[in-house]
Design a protein around this motif. Structure first.
Motif, mmCIF file in Angstrom:
data_model
loop_
_atom_site.group_PDB
_atom_site.id
_atom_site.type_symbol
_atom_site.label_atom_id
_atom_site.label_comp_id
_atom_site.label_asym_id
_atom_site.label_seq_id
_atom_site.Cartn_x
_atom_site.Cartn_y
_atom_site.Cartn_z
ATOM 1 N N PHE A 29 0.873 -1.184 0.000
ATOM 2 C CA PHE A 29 0.000 0.000 0.000
ATOM 3 C C PHE A 29 0.901 1.222 0.000
ATOM 4 C CE2 PHE A 29 -4.530 1.026 1.032
ATOM 5 C CZ PHE A 29 -4.435 2.379 0.771
ATOM 6 N N LEU A 30 0.917 1.924 -1.118
ATOM 7 C CA LEU A 30 1.778 3.098 -1.243
ATOM 8 C C LEU A 30 0.919 4.353 -1.317
ATOM 9 C CD1 LEU A 30 4.712 4.154 -1.686
ATOM 10 C CD2 LEU A 30 4.361 3.791 -4.132
ATOM 11 N N GLY A 31 1.112 5.246 -0.356
ATOM 12 C CA GLY A 31 0.384 6.512 -0.354
ATOM 13 C C GLY A 31 1.167 7.548 -1.136
ATOM 14 N N LEU A 199 -2.125 2.018 -4.877
ATOM 15 C CA LEU A 199 -1.451 3.310 -4.958
ATOM 16 C C LEU A 199 -2.542 4.338 -4.701
ATOM 17 C CD1 LEU A 199 1.395 4.319 -5.813
ATOM 18 C CD2 LEU A 199 0.562 4.482 -8.140
ATOM 19 N N MET A 200 -2.396 5.132 -3.648
ATOM 20 C CA MET A 200 -3.494 6.029 -3.272
ATOM 21 C C MET A 200 -3.020 7.460 -3.067
ATOM 22 S SD MET A 200 -6.103 5.755 0.000
ATOM 23 C CE MET A 200 -5.044 6.459 1.262
ATOM 24 N N VAL A 201 -3.652 8.384 -3.796
ATOM 25 C CA VAL A 201 -3.444 9.804 -3.537
ATOM 26 C C VAL A 201 -4.491 10.232 -2.532
ATOM 27 C CG1 VAL A 201 -3.649 12.142 -4.485
ATOM 28 C CG2 VAL A 201 -2.537 10.367 -5.826
ATOM 29 N N ILE A 208 -3.702 8.513 5.280
ATOM 30 C CA ILE A 208 -2.471 7.997 4.658
ATOM 31 C C ILE A 208 -1.629 7.271 5.712
ATOM 32 C CG2 ILE A 208 -0.215 8.751 3.793
ATOM 33 C CD1 ILE A 208 -1.914 8.979 1.480
ATOM 34 N N LEU A 209 -1.472 7.908 6.861
ATOM 35 C CA LEU A 209 -0.620 7.331 7.902
ATOM 36 C C LEU A 209 -1.199 6.016 8.425
ATOM 37 C CD1 LEU A 209 0.433 10.553 9.833
ATOM 38 C CD2 LEU A 209 1.888 9.072 8.436
#
Ligand SMILES: Nc1ncnc2c1ncn2[C@@H]1O[C@H](COP(=O)(O)OP(=O)(O)OP(=O)(O)O)[C@@H](O)[C@H]1O
Length: 247
Positions: A29-31, A199-201, A208-209
Motif C-alpha cells: 500500500f503506497l500513499g 497506490l493512493m493519492v 495515509i498514515l
C-alpha cells in the motif's frame, strides 16, 4: 509489480511529472502525497494511460505498458477508481456493479455462450458489493447514495474489473468525518488477499498514515521522498515542501 523508470510528462518546457522512479511491490500500500499541483493526478494519468509520457518507462510485472491504451492496461490488471460520473444514478447499486462485471467479462465471448453466465455475473457483483459493505444497499438507486456510500460503490465497480494494482485518487473526497473510519476499513481490506497492491493519492494525512506501508512525496512533479511513514514525516525536505500547507 508496478514500476516507473524516469517517468516524465512535459508540457512545453514545464515538467508536470519529472523523472519519477517508483516501485510498488505485490500487496503493498503506497500513499502518494504532495502539495496542490505537485503532479499526483498527472502521475496517475500517465500510469493508467490517460496521458502518454514524454520520457521514461512504466512496467507491470516487468512488461513495458507505456505504449498501451488505458483499456489494455486495465485488462492487464491496472484499475483506477471510476469517477462518480460513470455511475448510473437511475439504476440500482447492484445493476451498476453487474454492468461493470459484464463490461469486464464481456471481452470473453465464450462466457456468453455458456449457460449460467448471468448467474456468474450476478454472483461476482454481489461479492464485490459485500467486499465494500454495500450488500444491504443493492436495490437502492445509485443516485440516492450518500457520499461515503458512493465512494464504496466506486470501489465495487473497480473490483468488478479484478485489478491487481488499484489506483485510488482521493477516495475520501467529500466523505463526511463520521464515514471516514468505515471507508478506511474497506480500503485497508483491499490489499488483504491475492497480493493486490494499492497506490493512493489522499490529502487526509491521518488516513495515509493509517493505511500506507510507504509514502511517496511529490513536489513540482518530482519525487521528493519515498519511504516508511516515520522516515518521510521526519524528513526536513518534506517538511519544507509543505511550508504554508498542513502536513
Ligand atoms: N492538461 C494540462 N495542461 C496544462 N497544465 C496541466 C495539465 N494537467 C495538469 N496541469 C498542471 O500540472 C500541475 C500538476 O497538476 P496535477 O493535477 O497533476 O496535480 P495534483 O498534485 O494532482 O494536484 P491536486 O492535489 O491539487 O489535485 C498543475 O500545475 C496543473 O495546473
Amino acid at each position: 509489480m508496478l514500476a516507473t523508470r524516469g517517468l516524465t510528462w512535459r508540457i512545453g518546457e514545464v515538467a508536470i511529472v519529472d523523472t519519477v522512479y517508483l516501485d510498488l511491490a505485490p500487496g503493498e500500500f503506497l500513499g502518494v502525497i504532495g502539495p496542490n499541483g505537485a503532479g499526483k493526478t498527472s502521475l496517475f494519468n500517465l500510469i493508467t494511460g490517460l496521458r502518454r509520457a514524454t520520457q521514461g518507462r512504466i512496467t507491470l510485472d516487468g512488461r513495458d505498458i507505456g505504449s498501451l491504451p488505458p483499456h489494455r492496461r486495465a485488462r492487464l490488471g491496472l484499475g483506477r477508481t471510476f469517477q462518480a460520473s460513470s455511475v448510473f444514478g437511475s439504476l440500482s447499486v447492484r445493476e451498476n456493479v453487474r454492468l461493470a462485471v459484464q463490461a469486464y467479462r464481456g471481452g470473453s465471448m465464450k462466457l456468453w455462450r455458456r449457460a449460467g453466465a448471468d448467474r456468474e455475473v450476478a454472483a461476482a457483483a454481489d461479492t464485490a458489493l459485500e467486499r465494500v459493505g454495500l450488500a444491504h444497499r443493492g436495490t437502492a438507486l445509485a443516485g440516492t447514495l450518500a457520499h461515503g456510500e458512493k465512494r464504496k460503490l466506486e470501489i465495487a465497480l473497480l473490483l468488478a474489473g479484478e485489478p491487481r494494482v488499484m489506483l485510488l485518487d482521493e477516495p475520501m473526497a467529500g466523505v463526511s468525518a463520521e464515514d471516514v473510519p468505515e471507508l478506511v476499513r474497506v480500503i485497508r481490506s483491499l490489499t488483504g488477499d491475492g497480493g493486490r497492491s494499492v497506490l493512493m493519492v489522499e490529502h487526509h494525512m491521518d488516513v495515509i498514515l493509517e493505511l500506507a506501508d510507504r509514502i511517496a512525496v511529490m513536489h513540482h512533479g518530482a519525487l521528493l521522498a519515498c519511504d516508511t511513514p516515520e522516515t518521510v514525516m521526519a524528513n526536513p525536505t518534506v517538511q519544507e515542501a509543505y511550508l504554508g500547507e498542513s502536513l
